[in-house]
Design an enzyme around this catalytic site. Structure first.
Site: not given
Ligand code: ITT
Length: 236
Positions: A14-15, A17-18, A74, A163-164, A185
């Site tokens: 649901k992210n 950015g991913k 994840d 994210g970060y 990246k």
């Molecule tokens: P889904 O479970 O729906 O995929 P989520 O955001 O909850 O989305 P995660 O549980 O895997 O996903 O949490 C990953 C977190 O780590 C995410 O919210 C970012 O804040 C951070 N993160 C992971 N990959 C990153 C990246 O490439 N750049 C910056 N932050 C990242």
């Protein structure tokens, strides 16, 4: 000999950015197909990234009917001075409903006054295959992992990414990920490394021709240009 087909691949996240990153990393060989909106992801109760990736992929696989491949990611940040935190709690570091900004601010607060600011992003991928593809591959599950070393900056810098990214300075860089370009990246990121490892497994298993693109069968309707995907603004 006819090549096996990987006709459709849902991305269980649901992210946004991913989604954008997978849109680039899997392009042009794969189409990134977002989950139907009604499909929810399960609570992330695993203690490792790999466990949580499998939880998400398995749950989404069942929710979309068990006939199409589902990929889940994840990922998160491990900071040495914090004993590996936020780790699997990265998305919820500042609370269950926290957004990227709150999580970043909590991280900076936890590291206040610390000189050792080293850490790494970790990405675990789980690809669950439907029975026909599982038979061809000899397994119903392919897993891959990638890591990305760097350090946490003193304050956020840059606007791109998610994210970060604004506080993560990759080893050897003088800027944060949010100040760099997406191509830079992808070439060295945890997600890029994991996708390349997964692609190698798909090639070994015969689901993707060596050095080529997977064949998508007769499903042009699932092909979506990355530009049509939602924005990551405000997403965690
Ligand atoms: P889904 O479970 O729906 O995929 P989520 O955001 O909850 O989305 P995660 O549980 O895997 O996903 O949490 C990953 C977190 O780590 C995410 O919210 C970012 O804040 C951070 N993160 C992971 N990959 C990153 C990246 O490439 N750049 C910056 N932050 C990242």
């Amino acid at each position: 000999m006819a090549l096996p087909r990987l006709p459709r691949l849902y991305l269980a996240t649901k992210n946004a950015g991913k989604v954008r990153e997978f849109g680039r990393l899997l392009n042009p060989g794969f189409a990134v197909v977002p989950l139907p909106p009604h499909v929810t992801l399960p609570p992330e109760t695993g203690s490792t990234f790999a466990e949580n990736a499998l939880l998400k992929a398995g749950s989404a696989f069942a929710a979309v009917g068990g006939h199409v491949a589902v990929l889940a990611d994840d990922s998160g940040l491990e900071v040495d001075a914090l004993g590996g935190k936020p780790g699997v709690m990265s998305a919820r570091y500042a609370g269950e409903d926290a957004g990227d900004r709150e999580n970043v601010l909590r991280l900076l607060a936890q590291l206040s006054g610390r000189s050792d600011r080293r850490g790494r992003f970790v990405c675990a991928l789980a690809l669950v295959l439907p029975p026909d593809l599982a038979r061809l591959a000899g397994t119903g599950l392919l897993e891959a992992r990638g890591t990305f070393e760097g350090a946490i900056t003193l304050e956020p810098r840059g606007e791109s990414g998610f994210g970060y990214d604004p506080v993560f300075q990759p080893t050897g860089w003088t800027c944060t990920l949010a100040e760099g370009g997406p191509g830079e990246k992808d070439a060295i990121s945890h997600r890029g490394e994991a996708v390349r490892a997964l692609t190698a497994l798909l090639q070994e298993s015969g689901l993707v021709p060596d050095g080529g693109e997977p064949l998508w069968g007769d499903h042009p309707e699932v092909l979506q240009p990355a530009g049509d995907l939602p924005s990551a603004d405000g997403d965690s």
